[in-house]
Design an enzyme around this catalytic site. Sequence first.
Site, PDB file in Angstrom:
ATOM      1  NE  ARG A 191      -9.018   7.772  -5.937  1.00  0.00           N
ATOM      2  CZ  ARG A 191      -9.374   6.997  -4.901  1.00  0.00           C
ATOM      3  NH1 ARG A 191      -8.469   6.308  -4.254  1.00  0.00           N
ATOM      4  NH2 ARG A 191     -10.632   6.918  -4.528  1.00  0.00           N
TER       5      ARG A 191
ATOM      6  NE  ARG B  34      -3.896   2.397   2.997  1.00  0.00           N
ATOM      7  CZ  ARG B  34      -4.854   1.755   3.628  1.00  0.00           C
ATOM      8  NH1 ARG B  34      -5.992   1.517   3.002  1.00  0.00           N
ATOM      9  NH2 ARG B  34      -4.725   1.358   4.871  1.00  0.00           N
TER      10      ARG B  34
ATOM     11  NE  ARG C 221      -4.111  -1.997   2.024  1.00  0.00           N
ATOM     12  CZ  ARG C 221      -4.797  -2.531   3.024  1.00  0.00           C
ATOM     13  NH1 ARG C 221      -4.548  -2.169   4.262  1.00  0.00           N
ATOM     14  NH2 ARG C 221      -5.725  -3.428   2.794  1.00  0.00           N
TER      15      ARG C 221
END
Length: 363
Positions: A48, A39, A35
């Site tokens: 995002r 994150r 990850r």
Amino acid sequence: MAVMTTYTRRQLTDAPFLAAATGATPSRRPVWFMRQAGRSLPEYRELRKGVGMLQSCFDPELVCEITMQPIRRHDVDAAILFSDIVVPLKAAGIDLDIVPGVGPVVAAPVRTVADVRALPRLRPEDVGAVTEGVRLLTTALGDTPLIGFAGAPFTLASYLVEGGPSKQHERTKAMMHADPKTWHELLGALTDITIAFLQAQLAAGVDAVQLFDSWAGALSLADYRSFVLPHSERVFAEVAAAGVPRIHFGVGTGELLGAMGEAGADVVGVDWRVPLNEAARRVGAGKVLQGNLDPAVLFAGPEAIESEVRRICREADEALVLGARGHIFNLGHGVMPDTDPEVITATVELIHSIAPAVRPSVS
């Protein structure tokens, strides 16, 4: 089914990650983090904004950029493709979504043999956006290896049967025991999807693959051997011809490490619960180990982090004496969202400052 490709894979034999993964002595102790793509990074969150998780996974330019962010920032020794384990299910046509704060949610859970037989197959063209992202990355990454990945058949099945994340996996376990024929038919279909997804990534040029069996730790050893292991074995067997390192990882799988080592991977990931020297005993000689800093330790301050990192490196060195072929430093699970990126960078620098583990010579 062989991997069909016209792509000539990059020759990165000097890359520390690949050296360690193949049993050679790396030039420095390699490290990457699960990850790490996304994150915790502010640049990821900015990118995002207003873009759904699955939408991001099917946008080649976004896949490339998000995968590259931790490489630029942290100097880790491998990139892991930005994707999600349910991507091949979505690509094949299964109605699901990743709900923020919840996880994957399946519109019509799979509960009967008819449901299983209605599952679609995955064609390479269904994941064309993913493979295009891989092709962009093999150029952008230079000498840094790229890890492709997929969810293991059991973990995919748990989402499909439960309809979403589950703590007890009661419906999944009930199907396994009450209707093993349907269970194995379901796992067979998901194994086909997993193999197709990994082979598409391999054909596009990934340098290693990792199979995530995130929920296998919910099983007893007996159930794992009966209901899961044969299907995971088939995944690893079908991608062996690509000749790249194959990694197997699960959470809470300390009691399953020996069986997971038998599934066919070259590298066995270990979560933070089992010391690496003990993991070497459970897995048996001849495997590379990956792991296993507790992700929560990254919140504990520099002294605690250094103490834990050095302990893990000592245990990794002991694992080599016990027969492990190598060590790749990683967390025992994924980077937590609130982790300070500067702490991650400093931890990578510390790991790189510690001499790599060397297997003892056999006289």
